[in-house]
Design an enzyme around this catalytic site. Structure first.
Site, PDB file in Angstrom:
ATOM      1  N   GLU A 120       0.937  -1.112   0.086  1.00 33.21           N
ATOM      2  CA  GLU A 120      -0.068  -0.050   0.053  1.00 33.21           C
ATOM      3  C   GLU A 120       0.943   1.327  -0.143  1.00 33.21           C
ATOM      4  OE1 GLU A 120      -3.089  -0.060   2.949  1.00 33.21           O
ATOM      5  OE2 GLU A 120      -3.058   2.004   3.156  1.00 33.21           O
ATOM      6  N   ASP A 122       0.226   5.489   0.241  1.00 32.24           N
ATOM      7  CA  ASP A 122      -0.754   6.224   1.075  1.00 32.24           C
ATOM      8  C   ASP A 122      -0.415   7.774   1.056  1.00 32.24           C
ATOM      9  OD1 ASP A 122      -2.668   4.269   1.882  1.00 32.24           O
ATOM     10  OD2 ASP A 122      -1.259   4.173   3.613  1.00 32.24           O
ATOM     11  N   GLU A 124      -2.761  10.903   2.451  1.00 43.33           N
ATOM     12  CA  GLU A 124      -4.145  11.255   2.975  1.00 43.33           C
ATOM     13  C   GLU A 124      -3.858  12.738   3.491  1.00 43.33           C
ATOM     14  OE1 GLU A 124      -5.793   8.035   5.700  1.00 43.33           O
ATOM     15  OE2 GLU A 124      -3.758   7.129   5.872  1.00 43.33           O
ATOM     16  N   HIS A 137      -0.334  13.249   5.202  1.00 47.17           N
ATOM     17  CA  HIS A 137       0.040  12.194   5.861  1.00 47.17           C
ATOM     18  C   HIS A 137       0.338  11.110   4.685  1.00 47.17           C
ATOM     19  CE1 HIS A 137      -0.146   9.313   9.280  1.00 47.17           C
ATOM     20  NE2 HIS A 137      -0.423   8.408   8.323  1.00 47.17           N
ATOM     21  N   ASN A 139       2.221   6.927   4.027  1.00 56.21           N
ATOM     22  CA  ASN A 139       2.486   5.765   4.707  1.00 56.21           C
ATOM     23  C   ASN A 139       2.961   4.885   3.635  1.00 56.21           C
ATOM     24  OD1 ASN A 139       3.397   3.959   6.635  1.00 56.21           O
ATOM     25  ND2 ASN A 139       1.383   3.801   7.591  1.00 56.21           N
TER      26      ASN A 139
END
Ligand SMILES: *[C@@H]1O[C@H](CO)[C@@H](O)[C@H](O)[C@H]1NC(C)=O
Ligand SMILES: *[C@@H]1O[C@H](CO)[C@@H](O)[C@H](O)[C@H]1NC(C)=O
Ligand SMILES: *[C@@H]1O[C@H](CO)[C@@H](O)[C@H](O)[C@H]1NC(C)=O
Length: 305
Positions: A120, A122, A124, A137, A139
């Site tokens: 994944e 990410d 955000e 944010h 990750n």
């Protein structure tokens, strides 16, 4: 600041294709009624998988845009029609204007296999009260392991206009870029025993949802539902495959030439951008979170060059 450990895994899973299959059908049925057929449009690349009745396609600045919205009962979500293995995704996003506290707008890629080994990437965007800055944010999960949070302040107002957010995923790097500037680089350190996404195909997702329990100032500020519906916009979703293959032999490496034996060398501009962002706009890095890790538990990639 306090580390923010909640988000991606739990929130992403709530938009995972597996758990939302029944809503996929609903979204597709609703889409039939929408008349968007321009060649190369967003509509060709993505599909709405939940909250479809809260979304709409429209022409914005000569290109087709998708508006996602969120009210107290539900958010909305799209995903790419295709799955990718090594790709560059560029998309322009304009975030919620005014009071966006408690909301999270996302752009992420995720594999569909078992959660325990999923990959994944990410982005955000954590909303805030009027006049206070958004937090970006990020990750990265590889082989089911995440916990690689890095957070940034943007150097512009992301609600005033569209800006381009990009994920570059090639065999040697995962990079996140904002308006063409690299803000994050995660290297393939498989040789050193660090997992890296290399075989599970990923799809892109974009969502707008409520996360008032953790998103804004650690969950202290709740969503003001009198401001709903909240709306964010996505435009010009662009796909570039990042490796040569038998089906697309001419595909580029996404600007990243294989040179050395271990890593592709990043060019000087990319290195300078990463340094500038780190010095001026990074607000959290898991690799420097002494309270969370110590010398023995620091993730391996944090100790490598
Ligand atoms: C919201 O604004 C406050 C005050 O400027 C800041 O501390 C916080 O990091 C911002 N972002 C979020 C997501 O809380
Ligand atoms: C769409 O995005 C691509 C990639 O970022 C860019 O090259 C192109 O100029 C954009 N098109 C428009 C109409 O803005
Ligand atoms: C830090 O290391 C010590 C041993 O050196 C260990 O006892 C402790 O549990 C570790 N702390 C964390 C947060 O991992």
């Amino acid at each position: 600041m306090a580390p923010l450990l909640m988000p991606a895994a739990s929130s992403s899973s709530s938009c995972s294709p597996k758990r939302r299959r029944s809503l996929v059908l609903l979204g597709l049925v609703l889409l039939v009624a929408v008349d968007v057929s321009a060649a190369g449009s967003m509509y060709d690349e993505i599909e709405l998988i939940w909250g479809a009745s809260r979304t709409f396609f429209f022409m914005d600045g000569g290109s087709e845009a998708l508006a996602l919205s969120l009210d107290q009962s539900q958010g909305s979500c799209f995903r790419s029609r295709e799955k990718y293995l090594f790709v560059r995704i560029d998309v322009e996003i304009k975030l919620i204007e005014g009071d966006s506290a408690g909301t999270v707008c996302t752009l992420y890629m995720i594999s569909e296999g078992p959660w325990e080994i999923h990959d994944e990437i990410d982005l955000e965007f954590l909303g805030n009260v009027t006049g206070e800055p958004y937090t970006l944010h990020t990750n990265i999960f590889a082989n089911g392991v995440g916990g690689r949070e890095q957070q940034f302040r943007l150097w512009f107002d992301p609600t005033a206009d569209y800006h381009t957010y990009s994920i570059v995923w090639n065999p040697k790097h995962i990079m996140i870029l904002v308006d063409g500037k690299a803000i994050r680089d995660f290297k393939n350190n498989e040789d050193e025993g660090v997992a890296f996404p290399t075989w599970q195909w990923m799809r892109t997702f974009g969502t707008l949802w409520n996360a008032e329990d953790w998103a804004t100032q650690g969950g202290r500020i709740k969503t003001d539902w009198s401001q709903a519906p909240f709306v964010s916009y996505y435009r010009n979703y662009t796909v570039t495959w990042c490796r040569p293959s038998s089906s697309s032999p001419g595909a580029a490496w996404c600007g990243d030439e294989p040179k050395g034996s271990t890593h592709f060398d990043l060019d000087t501009k990319t290195l300078a951008d990463l340094q500038w962002v780190r010095a001026n706009h990074m607000i959290y890095d898991y690799c420097t979170d002494a309270a969370r890790f110590n010398a023995t538990t620091l993730p391996k990639e944090c100790t490598l060059p």
